[in-house]
Design a protein around this motif. Structure first.
Motif, short mmCIF file in Angstrom:
data_model
loop_
_atom_site.label_atom_id
_atom_site.label_comp_id
_atom_site.label_asym_id
_atom_site.label_seq_id
_atom_site.Cartn_x
_atom_site.Cartn_y
_atom_site.Cartn_z
N UNK A 223 0.88 -1.18 0.00
CA UNK A 223 0.00 0.00 0.00
C UNK A 223 0.90 1.21 0.00
N UNK A 224 0.95 1.89 -1.15
CA UNK A 224 1.82 3.06 -1.28
C UNK A 224 1.02 4.19 -1.94
N UNK A 225 1.48 5.41 -1.73
CA UNK A 225 0.79 6.57 -2.30
C UNK A 225 0.72 6.46 -3.82
N UNK A 226 1.80 6.00 -4.40
CA UNK A 226 1.84 5.79 -5.85
C UNK A 226 2.18 4.33 -6.10
N UNK A 227 1.52 3.73 -7.06
CA UNK A 227 1.94 2.38 -7.45
C UNK A 227 1.77 2.21 -8.95
N UNK A 228 2.38 1.15 -9.45
CA UNK A 228 2.27 0.82 -10.87
C UNK A 228 1.24 -0.29 -11.02
N UNK A 229 0.48 -0.24 -12.09
CA UNK A 229 -0.49 -1.30 -12.33
C UNK A 229 -0.85 -1.35 -13.79
N UNK A 230 -1.72 -2.28 -14.13
CA UNK A 230 -2.41 -2.23 -15.40
C UNK A 230 -3.87 -2.10 -15.07
#
Lengths: 555, 555
Positions: A223-230
């Motif tokens: 759980x982070x403020x910004x993350x990478x995903x699709x």
């Protein structure tokens, strides 16, 4: 950044760690321990400066640069899982060099070894998506705030977590722009322009992107403020098609988790209150971590026409009627990396599933004095070449500065599935030794692996398959041993209290579900697709229940 | 979104385009032309609503859904290059479905066909980077504003273009966060923690990411508020190594441009005032567009120790001294797609270099009445399968709704390098016909291509190579015909006036260079690596000049 007071004697380099925040610092000091310079993270950590400097004098210099690259047996520093699971996790993330903390609270830097795992996830999922006819695209990250307000549930769900851009090019913006937390609204704004006829459907899109959610409690990868995903976004002519698409995609995630990441996830349906803000139905894969908490590892939403209505997305169907398309969205993120760490890791560090390991086979030449080291090195190189030519990810660790034992520990920490040792006697015999990361010590060792390329590659393939199966069956056994069938609410409370998952017949209301959450902190993780059938009394209300649900504490 | 007034008669679907902003709209109207509903882009376009509705009544319904997928000869709508290059460019971006406008001014959506080109760029560059030992990582997007202020030139260069996050999670932030315009500051914040000893160097990192620059004048792909790019960041022990790295990376870009994108770029060095804010030296590849304006298509910076000093990044060198590492950064972006369009495109639309074409070979079966259509379709499918098995990107366009002529125009617009036609007579003869996109009409046609798989694949490979060479040599000839050797300032003014590039000996000052920009709007594009040698008088100042420089108007 660095407060340097140049001394007359050559400085000693110290590697310090802030005892409170665990950040690394480099300092120089005189022989008498007078601090000469100190590198400090800037920005928000500036306020810790005085605290830090105070504690520095008491801090001991830890781990010299050499040890930086791995941990010898003596120097092993990661907290045992059994002692403190959370600390163990952070230690593995740090020592396996997967991620580091960014300067803004709750952000993370994904380091090369962690990013290489993400590239593995991307590669697997992206080709699956393309096989299914999904096309990649890219939508703008900045979304007018008014867009989110168009779908009532959506804005209610996301409003507390938004980051807002209010200034651009030196001027205040007329309307704040939301830094994308997810893109249903942006996508629908475009679909409303692109979709006009049933001939334009289905429209199957995906994007690989970064997203921001202003979370208060953060943890690297999880759980982070910004993350990478699709995030996949699809539009269909009928509700049946959309439902089938949402199911197909959660099955793609389950397939990835089980067959690539060796995570025995349970696919199922979310309850209404645990569903995505704006979805009719949310499907999920739920994974059990090493501390038996649940991790939602991927979700797929049947959005119905909720967003299409909000954005006026319409098409002329075959009968000539203007109707709204039925939509889905589905996403998986860098959170998966956290899931992999917490599913498989042990007290020696990371254990990576072969499908995702950036290095699948590490070859350690055993170089001894007064032997033919050239022949050993040549053998190691030819093994790596044979493995690479066969499409395996292999590496030789030939350095002479570190002992083989040190290297073994280092690559164990990094979770490499198979280690190969080759020494002078092995070369003489035309064989080498392999060690499986999933089985400690002698149990995981295999002798007499041929040096001959084809035989070596065949052995490696088989060992990698075995490591995958080994990790998967171990995690499956652990999961199954920690799911308790419950008949009553007391059963559930006891199971949750014991840190386990509770599975029982469920026919409760939203209010009942909220009450369980309040009283036990456990949430309804999913109503599994795999159901026992028949019916029986709900463990809470006693009402007739056709389905079982799983409750657990979750990340 | 849609203002619907339900009428009693079945509505007629109209496809309208806003005459001012060229956005597409769907409307329904009664048989007597009374507007029933109108889809409108929301957000910032809301203010055009009344204007739009007024002009709607005068607008003609354009292009029915069928024609949406391509343009028949009659319906060809793109503006000829010679009439209005800028309009032509926007038409191609729209009709080849490469990109669309986002709701926030200056943003764009990269549509699947455009994104597939970007994936080609990524694939080529990413494997080159990895061959050179560069590792991918990911750094947080939100950067404390104070970070940018640490490097004086850097903040001066970027301050006017920043987007700022000032609110997060419903609260005002203590310090505004910059939405990454580039990551040198963030990277150095982390390197200061990661680099401690010469053993940690070189550190070669890259990230694929989105960046924001608040530009006032935007154009899809070429200059947008948000774009996608890669940014490499490296740290080295010596200035020589950093210099060599910066040179190596601009050569990687030049190699990509020439050998993959068929763009005959000129690599060289930027002048001081055209260099990156914070760099000692900026290297560039400069490309000539179809309107003869220059496009900076990739840059590589030798940063010296500027950022290392600002962020206190230091390491203990072999001699035991604490010193700053020497750094580089280098980037290429989705702007390359704009460059490809404007280098190769013609009045029929896009022309894609085979190395980047999402579809390299499109196979159009020619289906005629009273012939064996099954055999033709089977032949087309087997050709596509053979091509795909050989690693080529091939597609069959087998639909029966559109005529072959319509399909030809459609795939020409999409820039597919090679089109294959196969009809009943071809099948009988065991051959097919191929048409090169780079040569119009009969000149580009080749008959008698074997249907037999190996022969077909060999022919396709050769044709694709020829298309690459054809595009490259055409663009090279165009470029060389439009660079004028200048001896005097008047020569330069005449060349720039004529829309050409001017190349001449240069020993001017920063002030001289600014004066030329003010007086001619041309900028110093680069001092090419390839120099004539010797020396001669500067075309402006007459001073002895060892180098020639190129001046041109630029995007």
């Amino acid at each position: 950044m660095a407060t340097s007071i140049v001394g007359s004697a050559p400085p000693t380099l110290l590697h310090l760690r802030c005892p409170t925040f665990m950040h690394r610092h480099v300092a120089t000091a005189t022989a008498r321990g007078v601090l000469l310079s100190l590198s400090l993270p800037s920005g928000r950590y500036r306020r810790f400066r005085s605290t830090f400097v105070t504690s520095c004098s008491a801090a001991t210099a830890e781990r010299p640069p050499k040890a930086e690259k791995g941990a010898s047996d003596k120097d092993k520093r990661i907290t045992p899982k059994s002692v403190d699971f959370s600390r163990w996790y952070l230690d593995v993330v740090r020592d396996a060099e997967l991620a580091d903390y960014g300067p803004v609270r709750g952000t993370m830097v994904i380091r090369p070894y962690g990013y290489a795992i993400w590239e593995g996830v991307q590669s697997y999922l992206d080709s699956r998506f393309k096989e299914l006819g999904v096309q990649n695209a890219y939508f703008p990250q900045l979304i007018p705030l008014s867009f989110l307000q168009k779908e009532a549930d959506h804005v209610e769900g996301f409003a507390p977590e938004l980051a807002l851009v209010t200034k651009g090019g030196g001027k205040d913006l007329e309307e704040p722009l939301v830094v994308r937390p997810t893109s249903e609204t942006m996508v629908n704004h475009m679909l409303a322009q692109w979709i006009q006829s049933y001939r334009d459907l289905p429209m199957l899109l995906n994007q690989w992107a970064n997203v921001h959610r202003w979370e208060l409690r953060t943890r690297p990868f999880i759980r982070t403020l910004e993350f990478l995903w699709q995030e996949g976004h699809t539009a269909h002519a009928t509700a049946e098609e959309a439902k089938a698409m949402a199911e197909q995609m959660v099955n793609v995630y389950a397939d990835f988790a089980i067959n690539c990441a060796a995570m025995p996830v349970i696919p199922g349906r979310k309850s209404r209150i645990e569903s995505f803000a704006g979805a009719n139905v949310t499907l999920t894969i739920e994974a059990m971590m090493g501390d038996r908490r649940a991790l939602q590892a991927g979700t797929s939403h049947d959005l119905g026409d909720n967003f299409a209505r909000a954005f006026g997305t319409q098409f002329l169907d075959e009968a000539g009627e203007l109707v709204h398309p039925q939509q889905t969205s589905w996403g998986a993120s860098t959170r998966l990396i956290g899931g992999i760490i917490m599913t498989h890791g042990d007290d020696m560090g990371l254990r990576l599933p072969p499908g995702l390991a950036p290095i699948q086979v590490v070859i350690v030449p055993i170089l001894k004095k007064n032997t033919d080291t050239e022949a050993v090195l040549a053998a190691a190189d030819s093994l790596a070449e044979a493995a690479k030519a066969a499409g395996l990810r292999a590496k030789v660790d030939a350095g002479t500065e570190k002992t083989p034992g040190f290297k073994f520990s280092y690559w164990e920490m990094k979770g490499v599935p198979v280690r190969v040792e080759v020494g002078p006697r092995d070369v003489a015999q035309g064989t080498c030794v392999a060690a499986r990361r999933d089985r400690p010590g002698k149990e995981g060792k295999q002798f007499g692996i041929p040096l001959e390329p084809a035989g070596f590659v065949a052995s490696m393939r088989q060992l990698l398959d075995e490591v995958h199966e080994g990790l998967l069956s171990e995690a499956t056994a652990f999961r199954d041993a920690n799911i308790v069938d419950v008949q009553t609410y007391d059963d559930l409370k006891a199971a949750i209290e014991a840190g386990k998952w509770a599975k029982g017949r469920w026919a409760g209301s939203d209010e009942d579900e909220k009450r369980i959450k309040e009283e036990t902190t456990a949430t309804l993780r999913c109503i599994p697709f795999e159901q026992p059938g028949g019916s029986g009394p709900c463990f809470l209300t006693g009402a007739d229940a056709a389905e079982v649900a799983i409750f657990a504490k979750a990340y």
